[in-house]
Write a protein that holds these residues in place. Structure first.
Motif, mmCIF file in Angstrom:
data_model
loop_
_atom_site.group_PDB
_atom_site.id
_atom_site.type_symbol
_atom_site.label_atom_id
_atom_site.label_comp_id
_atom_site.label_asym_id
_atom_site.label_seq_id
_atom_site.Cartn_x
_atom_site.Cartn_y
_atom_site.Cartn_z
ATOM 1 N N UNK A 312 0.831 -1.208 0.000
ATOM 2 C CA UNK A 312 0.000 0.000 0.000
ATOM 3 C C UNK A 312 0.862 1.253 0.000
ATOM 4 N N UNK A 313 1.910 1.240 0.824
ATOM 5 C CA UNK A 313 2.821 2.395 0.855
ATOM 6 C C UNK A 313 3.481 2.614 -0.504
ATOM 7 N N UNK A 314 3.790 1.525 -1.164
ATOM 8 C CA UNK A 314 4.403 1.640 -2.488
ATOM 9 C C UNK A 314 3.459 2.328 -3.466
ATOM 10 N N UNK A 315 2.190 1.957 -3.411
ATOM 11 C CA UNK A 315 1.212 2.602 -4.289
ATOM 12 C C UNK A 315 1.061 4.082 -3.960
ATOM 13 N N UNK A 316 1.063 4.403 -2.657
ATOM 14 C CA UNK A 316 0.941 5.814 -2.258
ATOM 15 C C UNK A 316 2.147 6.612 -2.737
ATOM 16 N N UNK A 317 3.337 6.045 -2.581
ATOM 17 C CA UNK A 317 4.550 6.742 -3.032
ATOM 18 C C UNK A 317 4.518 6.951 -4.544
ATOM 19 N N UNK A 318 4.070 5.945 -5.268
ATOM 20 C CA UNK A 318 3.955 6.101 -6.719
ATOM 21 C C UNK A 318 2.964 7.203 -7.082
ATOM 22 N N UNK A 319 1.863 7.277 -6.321
ATOM 23 C CA UNK A 319 0.891 8.346 -6.579
ATOM 24 C C UNK A 319 1.499 9.713 -6.280
ATOM 25 N N UNK A 320 2.259 9.811 -5.180
ATOM 26 C CA UNK A 320 2.934 11.075 -4.861
ATOM 27 C C UNK A 320 3.913 11.469 -5.965
ATOM 28 N N UNK A 321 4.683 10.509 -6.428
ATOM 29 C CA UNK A 321 5.644 10.805 -7.488
ATOM 30 C C UNK A 321 4.947 11.281 -8.760
ATOM 31 N N UNK A 322 3.846 10.643 -9.089
ATOM 32 C CA UNK A 322 3.109 11.079 -10.276
ATOM 33 C C UNK A 322 2.556 12.486 -10.088
ATOM 34 N N UNK A 323 2.071 12.789 -8.867
ATOM 35 C CA UNK A 323 1.556 14.129 -8.606
ATOM 36 C C UNK A 323 2.639 15.186 -8.673
#
Length: 464
Positions: A312-323
């Motif tokens: 889950x943290x990995x998905x959140x970090x990926x979302x942050x990076x995309x943002x």
């Protein structure tokens, strides 16, 4: 209804078509094919269509995807005879792509299926190899064929069962677990293997060996293809396997401890105190062992929870990076100095617009005053002209009612003259007569009131 052996463990019955009882029709269908189809194409095609549809119907009703000539001969045996043209039917179905040899079907998949050792026919039979070398196209009795249409249906059904099962969140499954999960879909191991081979062709499943154990990985919903088995998948699989083993062991120790407790209670009732103490010591020992296993189980569950949280943290970090990337692109051509300059320009334009509005508003007021004076002059002229146009005198109002002009001597005049005069008062009663009647009514009311007043006095005197 004829019993079928299509499948090693199947003993259900197969429904045959109505013409099975027609001897003349079945004699034709049981006869062998002509060497040349062009001799009678209609009869040839009708026999091919009949046996092809019947074979597919039987395989679908039995839940299997494979068959061989020996099994078909047993199923279609009638009055001691077997169809003579089934070999030709099988060859025609193979040429049309409806069926495929089991060995060819497995060999076309890009994986090491030969090392699985499922008991599949992965090597072509010796008789078939010799017949191929000699140029013969005969079909052996035990050679197995796969129905392509049915194996595709079975593969889709198997994938749907996995996606809708509670183990869908497990990245890897053992082959034994998959057999248990799909027992209502795949009737035997061979059917399950054929379905997995088809899913392997469609890139929806990957199968590998790990420490001598067959493990299967399915694609997840929304994925075009399954990913390869990674070290993370293997680590999670080992942890989940350890978790299940620990849960089973802890449950068994709990039952053993409860059994020791019951034995101690029974022995204590019988007066065997020393033996009861021995069972209680065994119970304590089992409980300590169970506590240790529980601690290990909690550690394993904690690690699995951390792994799940890390995903889950990995998905959140990926979302942050995309943002962040999107925000950086959107602000690529913008600076603070540029923003300040833009605000100053907007303020200047607003001031210019306010000055223009004030100028336009002043001009409108002056023109309004001039227009008002002109309108007042025009209004006065209209009043004067209306006074001049009004007539100076009006005709006098007549003092008596007007009557319509009638022609003398008409019938209406004669009728009016013959009518009696209209009475001047209501019902020919004068005002004097009305006054007298009113006085008489007043006197009558006065007398009645006096009688009502004297009556109670007389009743009181009589009572005394």
């Amino acid at each position: 209804m004829v019993p079928s052996n299509l499948g090693e463990e199947m003993s259900t019955k197969v429904t045959l078509p109505p013409e099975w009882e027609d001897d003349e029709r079945m004699n034709f269908l049981f006869s062998d094919f002509k060497e040349n189809r062009d001799v009678n194409t209609k009869d040839w095609d009708s026999k091919i269509d009949f046996w092809t549809s019947l074979i597919l119907k039987i395989c679908r009703s039995r839940g299997t995807v494979c068959f061989n000539l020996q099994e078909l001969n047993k199923i279609f045996q009638r009055k001691g005879f077997v169809p003579l043209g089934l070999g030709t039917v099988i060859r025609c179905m193979a040429r049309c792509g409806k069926i495929q040899r089991e060995s060819e079907f497995a060999a076309n998949v890009d994986c090491g299926w030969v090392s699985w050792g499922f008991g599949l026919l992965l090597v072509k039979p010796l008789k078939w190899t010799f017949s191929t070398l000699l140029g013969s196209s005969g079909v052996t009795l035990e050679e197995s064929f796969v129905v392509i249409e049915l194996v595709k249906e079975k593969a889709a059904e198997l994938l749907g069962v996995y996606w809708s099962s509670p183990v869908a969140n497990c990245s890897l499954l053992s082959f034994q677990e998959l057999q248990t999960l799909s027992s209502h879909v795949c009737i035997d191991e061979s059917t399950l293997c054929m379905a997995l081979l088809q899913l392997q062709r469609e890139k929806q499943v990957t199968v590998s060996l790990h420490e001598g154990e067959k493990i299967v990985k399915f694609s997840q919903p929304g994925q075009d293809r399954v990913s390869s088995v990674s070290d993370v998948d293997l680590g999670i699989y080992q942890l989940q396997r350890s978790e299940r083993l620990l849960e089973v062991r802890v449950e068994a120790l709990g039952l053993e401890a409860e059994k020791c407790k019951e034995e101690a209670r029974v022995l204590l009732r019988e007066g065997k105190k020393s033996q009861a103490l021995r069972y209680l010591r065994s119970r304590k020992r089992v409980e300590r062992k169970a506590d240790g296993l529980n601690a290990q189980l909690e550690n394993v569950k904690g690690i699995l929870d951390r792994i799940a949280n890390s995903e889950t943290d990995k998905l959140v970090i990926q979302a942050y990076q995309a943002g962040v990337s999107a925000l950086r692109l959107s602000l690529k051509d913008g600076t603070v100095e540029g923003a300040e300059s833009l605000v100053d320009q907007i303020q200047e334009l607003c001031d210019t617009q306010d000055e223009m509005n004030q100028t336009l508003a002043g001009g409108a007021l002056n023109s309004t005053d001039a227009d008002t004076d002109e309108l007042e002059d025009e209004l006065r002229s209209l009043l004067e002209s209306s006074t001049l146009d009004r007539p100076s005198t009006l005709p006098e109002v007549p003092s008596h009612p007007l009557s319509p002009v009638r022609e003398s001597g008409s019938i209406c005049d004669d009728l009016l003259c013959a009518l009696p005069l209209v009475p001047q008062s209501l019902f020919n009663i004068t005002d004097e007569e009305l006054d007298k009647e009113l006085s008489r009514l007043t006197l009558a009311d006065t007398c009645l009131q006096e009688k009502d007043c004297t009556a109670p006095v007389k009743r009181a005197e009589s009572a005394q």
